[in-house]
Motif scaffolding. Structure first.
Motif, PDB file in Angstrom:
ATOM      1  N   GLY A 219       0.815  -1.208   0.000  1.00 30.33           N
ATOM      2  CA  GLY A 219       0.000   0.000   0.000  1.00 30.33           C
ATOM      3  C   GLY A 219       0.849   1.258   0.000  1.00 30.33           C
ATOM      4  O   GLY A 219       0.520   2.244  -0.674  1.00 30.33           O
ATOM      5  N   ILE A 220       1.958   1.254   0.740  1.00 26.81           N
ATOM      6  CA  ILE A 220       2.863   2.407   0.779  1.00 26.81           C
ATOM      7  C   ILE A 220       3.469   2.653  -0.600  1.00 26.81           C
ATOM      8  O   ILE A 220       3.573   3.798  -1.062  1.00 26.81           O
ATOM      9  CB  ILE A 220       3.967   2.173   1.831  1.00 26.81           C
ATOM     10  CG1 ILE A 220       3.360   2.194   3.239  1.00 26.81           C
ATOM     11  CG2 ILE A 220       5.069   3.218   1.711  1.00 26.81           C
ATOM     12  CD1 ILE A 220       4.300   1.694   4.322  1.00 26.81           C
ATOM     13  N   SER A 223       0.877   4.193  -2.814  1.00 25.29           N
ATOM     14  CA  SER A 223       0.648   5.589  -2.440  1.00 25.29           C
ATOM     15  C   SER A 223       1.727   6.484  -3.037  1.00 25.29           C
ATOM     16  O   SER A 223       1.432   7.599  -3.519  1.00 25.29           O
ATOM     17  CB  SER A 223       0.625   5.717  -0.918  1.00 25.29           C
ATOM     18  OG  SER A 223       0.410   7.052  -0.525  1.00 25.29           O
ATOM     19  N   ARG A 226       1.073   6.680  -6.848  1.00 20.68           N
ATOM     20  CA  ARG A 226      -0.069   7.566  -7.084  1.00 20.68           C
ATOM     21  C   ARG A 226       0.366   9.024  -6.963  1.00 20.68           C
ATOM     22  O   ARG A 226      -0.052   9.882  -7.747  1.00 20.68           O
ATOM     23  CB  ARG A 226      -1.183   7.266  -6.083  1.00 20.68           C
ATOM     24  CG  ARG A 226      -2.410   8.158  -6.199  1.00 20.68           C
ATOM     25  CD  ARG A 226      -3.470   7.751  -5.184  1.00 20.68           C
ATOM     26  NE  ARG A 226      -4.665   8.563  -5.283  1.00 20.68           N
ATOM     27  CZ  ARG A 226      -4.861   9.700  -4.614  1.00 20.68           C
ATOM     28  NH1 ARG A 226      -3.924  10.148  -3.776  1.00 20.68           N
ATOM     29  NH2 ARG A 226      -5.977  10.385  -4.759  1.00 20.68           N
ATOM     30  N   ASN A 261      -6.172  -2.626   1.718  1.00 19.59           N
ATOM     31  CA  ASN A 261      -5.005  -1.753   1.650  1.00 19.59           C
ATOM     32  C   ASN A 261      -4.858  -1.133   0.260  1.00 19.59           C
ATOM     33  O   ASN A 261      -4.618   0.073   0.130  1.00 19.59           O
ATOM     34  CB  ASN A 261      -3.755  -2.560   2.017  1.00 19.59           C
ATOM     35  CG  ASN A 261      -2.570  -1.678   2.362  1.00 19.59           C
ATOM     36  OD1 ASN A 261      -2.318  -0.680   1.710  1.00 19.59           O
ATOM     37  ND2 ASN A 261      -1.833  -2.058   3.384  1.00 19.59           N
ATOM     38  N   GLU A 264      -7.465   1.479  -0.512  1.00 24.98           N
ATOM     39  CA  GLU A 264      -7.275   2.710   0.267  1.00 24.98           C
ATOM     40  C   GLU A 264      -6.271   3.649  -0.388  1.00 24.98           C
ATOM     41  O   GLU A 264      -6.289   4.859  -0.128  1.00 24.98           O
ATOM     42  CB  GLU A 264      -6.799   2.344   1.685  1.00 24.98           C
ATOM     43  CG  GLU A 264      -6.686   3.506   2.639  1.00 24.98           C
ATOM     44  CD  GLU A 264      -8.020   4.096   3.052  1.00 24.98           C
ATOM     45  OE1 GLU A 264      -8.037   5.273   3.460  1.00 24.98           O
ATOM     46  OE2 GLU A 264      -9.046   3.377   2.964  1.00 24.98           O
ATOM     47  N   ASN A 265      -5.407   3.129  -1.255  1.00 29.73           N
ATOM     48  CA  ASN A 265      -4.291   3.921  -1.760  1.00 29.73           C
ATOM     49  C   ASN A 265      -4.386   4.291  -3.232  1.00 29.73           C
ATOM     50  O   ASN A 265      -3.403   4.780  -3.808  1.00 29.73           O
ATOM     51  CB  ASN A 265      -2.981   3.174  -1.486  1.00 29.73           C
ATOM     52  CG  ASN A 265      -2.597   3.230  -0.020  1.00 29.73           C
ATOM     53  OD1 ASN A 265      -2.199   4.276   0.480  1.00 29.73           O
ATOM     54  ND2 ASN A 265      -2.755   2.115   0.686  1.00 29.73           N
TER      55      ASN A 265
END
Length: 698
Positions: A219-220, A223, A226, A261, A264-265
């Motif tokens: 997820g990091i 992010s 993105r 996860n 969410e990102n």
């Protein structure tokens, strides 16, 4: 394509052999097939003339120009499965960019689904540089819809950069090295002494923490990626996707996959969905479970099918053949569960590579196949009723099923030495979902965090199956749910451990135990058949083990017993609600061997606690529905080989019904409404789907 249209299209894999005229013709054919969007992969065209001012994006710019002319939107897929055609061309690659295996060797021996070390600083810069350049090149086109920033997420690496991130993650989680030593049962003095470890005899937490970290790390990474796009093109959406749902299958556990996860990102979350690898294919209920899982993982309930199987995998895999009626099933199953975008993989067959002659809605010459005709029919319905398909959402069910990533990881850890049972957690959920599906009882998945935030109150009944992990916060939230009138139905493992893997003192239920009115004495794998106390309900089949329980409260009602009269099904009143516990692995057993006795018992529970939303006289037909302010869409699926006529009863329709029409074909519909209930007479041909639009007056 207008903003109000339902995004419906296909991936076009652009080969270097294609001329610009070839590409234009394919886009024109997609438009003729009722499609309004295309995913272009790759989005980098390294084979272009390097002297071109727009290298390596001129082909993409030309595609966008033609898409503008014919009214199509375009998603540029920046990362698929071939990094050499994307952000890491061969002329920039270094061996150090590859991920590392657990033994320290370079991970570059795969034939498909390649990835690099996303935590390597130089790889991060490669991605940033090329994502930024792509967004700069394409952002000016009005045809550009967005960017797929990572297709089919996957990343594992045992390198020094990932290890340092893992250490930092552990430090943030535990705070003190002494606390980690307690939980891991180790003797570190410093966080930098931690290495990748496989010693689990003293504690399974090194495995569980690693799996939890890997999910969060993915997820990091997304992010960050993105952010590269948004810095250049802030208004365009980003999308990323997993394969299937982490709730419905363990096949992709090791990638790892975390639907919550990933969703969410990114701006839109999608999945790749390939339900037909054998002639039998994925069971019907399992496809529904997949879509419910994905819908449940997003904050809004929106999701995309980023890749939908269009045909067999390759020339040597004919048993993965796709028939037109299957395409109709899969499309309407996804849409009826909240899909708000649908993309086929792919438009035409592979012309090279390991999947040569595989996939495709059209044939090798570009001719429409019966599958393309089915796709066009679906596109026509989506276009004509686009307002309903884009604005209506799945109805809120009365039943929730708890899915817990932590219990999932713990179960994986504890079954490493019991390989036959490694899928026990998801198979238990599958058995439960299949039984509910058999009875047309819809359900949604919620997480322990949802329960702690009070979101379970939106449902009347909450199922827990083999819920190994119950800490104090979750126990308090479950108790509150029951006290306020909710029904909890649990089976099998029930709060054996806390979130740090230590066994709970009081079993079953952990901190819930005091309210249950019974405690665990032992377990036994024998004499698992349950005799029920309720009238016509005779028995339930136990499976795997039974808990030997000692009842300590007179408030506990025994609904069923084992052959030695030990309690098997126990009802504990809690406030206005209750906890019903089946002390064997009921749903794991149902997954292994579906039982009519279990279905009959769930029907009985339905009459007690109102689990179902709507009903149908002939249960061979399956119901799903979308609801909006001005009406609803009812989907009736017939998976049999015969035409079926039946009455459908829709409850909770308090608004006056104005009209009912069948939008999937020209059939006539008879309906009547009284006392908040609408009755419909439906006739569904074999292997088909009927879609009915109900409009409210005013």
């Amino acid at each position: 394509m207008k903003n109000s249209d339902f995004p419906y299209g296909s991936v076009l894999k652009v080969h270097r052999e294609f001329t610009l005229e070839d590409i234009r013709r394919k886009l024109d054919d997609m438009k003729r097939c009722g499609m309004n969007i295309v995913v272009i992969w790759p989005a980098f065209f390294w084979w272009e003339n390097k002297a071109n001012a727009n290298y390596p994006f001129q082909t993409g710019i030309d595609i966008l120009k033609h898409a503008e002319q014919i009214g199509m939107k375009v998603i540029m897929e920046l990362a698929g499965q071939i990094t050499a055609l994307e952000y890491a061309p061969d002329f920039l690659m270094k061996e150090d960019y590859y991920a590392k295996k657990a033994n320290g060797t370079v991970d570059n021996d795969k034939i498909i689904f390649d990835y690099l070390n996303y935590n390597h600083p130089e790889v991060k810069q490669l991605v940033k540089k090329h994502y930024t350049a792509a967004a700069e090149a394409y952002k000016h086109s009005t045809a550009l819809y967005g960017y797929d920033i990572l297709n089919e997420t996957m990343f594992t690496s045992y390198d020094r950069f990932t290890l340092q991130l893992f250490r930092s993650w552990l430090e943030e989680k535990y705070g003190r090295i002494e606390r980690l030593n307690e939980v891991w049962d180790r003797s570190y003095y410093d966080w930098n002494q931690i290495e990748f470890t496989y010693w689990l005899w003293a504690s399974v937490m090194p495995f569980v923490d690693w799996e939890q970290f890997r999910k969060e790390n993915m997820g990091i990474i997304l992010s960050e990626w993105r952010g590269y796009i948004k810095a250049v093109d802030p208004e365009r959406l980003t999308i990323a996707d997993n394969i299937n749902s982490m709730v419905a299958t363990d096949n992709f556990y090791s990638r790892p996959h975390d639907d919550w996860n990933i969703a969410e990102n990114v701006d839109e979350y999608g999945i790749s969905f390939y339900p037909k690898e054998t002639l039998e294919g994925t069971p019907h209920y399992k496809r529904w479970e997949t879509f419910v899982g994905v819908h449940s993982a997003t904050r809004t309930g929106r999701f995309w099918i980023s890749e939908l199987q269009s045909h067999h995998r390759s020339m040597f895999k004919p048993k993965s053949v796709v028939h037109p009626y299957e395409l109709k099933w899969w499309n309407w199953e996804a849409i009826s569960h909240g899909a708000k975008g649908l993309i086929y993989w792919k438009w035409d067959p592979f012309m090279k590579g390991i999947q040569t002659a595989g996939r495709g809605l059209v044939d090798a010459q570009g001719g429409f196949t019966p599958r393309a005709d089915a796709a066009a029919e679906i596109g026509s319905i989506l276009m004509e009723h686009r307002s309903a398909f884009t604005n209506y959402d799945p109805e809120q069910p009365r039943v929730a099923i708890l899915y817990d990533k932590l219990t999932h990881d713990f179960t994986k850890a504890f079954t490493l030495t019991v390989p036959d049972e490694t899928n026990i957690y998801l198979n238990s959920i599958a058995g439960l979902y299949e039984c509910l599906w058999d009875l047309n009882i819809p359900a949604k998945f919620i997480t322990p965090d949802d329960v702690k935030k009070g979101k379970a109150s939106a449902f009347g009944t909450l199922f827990l199956t083999n819920q190994l992990t119950i800490g104090s916060e979750l126990a308090a939230a479950l108790k509150q749910f029951a006290e306020q009138g909710g029904t909890i139905i649990a089976d099998g493992k029930f709060g054996e451990i806390k979130e740090d893997s230590l066994m709970n003192d009081q079993l079953p239920g952990g901190d819930l135990n005091a309210d249950l009115g019974y405690h665990l004495v032992d377990i036994d794998p024998l004499e698992l058949q349950i005799s029920l106390q309720e009238g016509e309900l005779s028995s339930l089949p136990g499976y795997f083990e039974r808990k030997i329980l000692n009842v300590t409260s007179p408030n506990v009602d025994i609904w069923g017993s084992y052959s030695d009269n030990a309690p098997a099904v126990l009802h504990s009143p809690i406030g206005k609600g209750r906890i019903l516990y089946i002390s064997t692995m009921l749903w794991y057993g149902f997954h292994k061997e579906p039982s009519l006795h279990v279905r009959n018992w769930v029907q009985h529970v339905d009459t007690l606690y109102s689990l179902s939303l709507h009903s149908i006289k002939d249960a061979r037909l399956k119901l799903c529905s979308l609801k909006g302010e001005d009406g609803m869409l009812l989907f009736v699926f017939n998976y049999t080989n015969e035409l079926i006529s039946s009455d459908v009863y829709l409850s909770g329709i308090d608004t006056e019904l104005e009209a009912v029409s069948c939008i999937s074909n020209s059939c006539k519909v008879e309906s009547r409404q009284e006392l908040g209930r609408v009755s419909l007479g439906v006739t569904i041909p074999a292997k088909d789907v009927g879609i009915y639009k109900l409009s409210w007056r005013g």
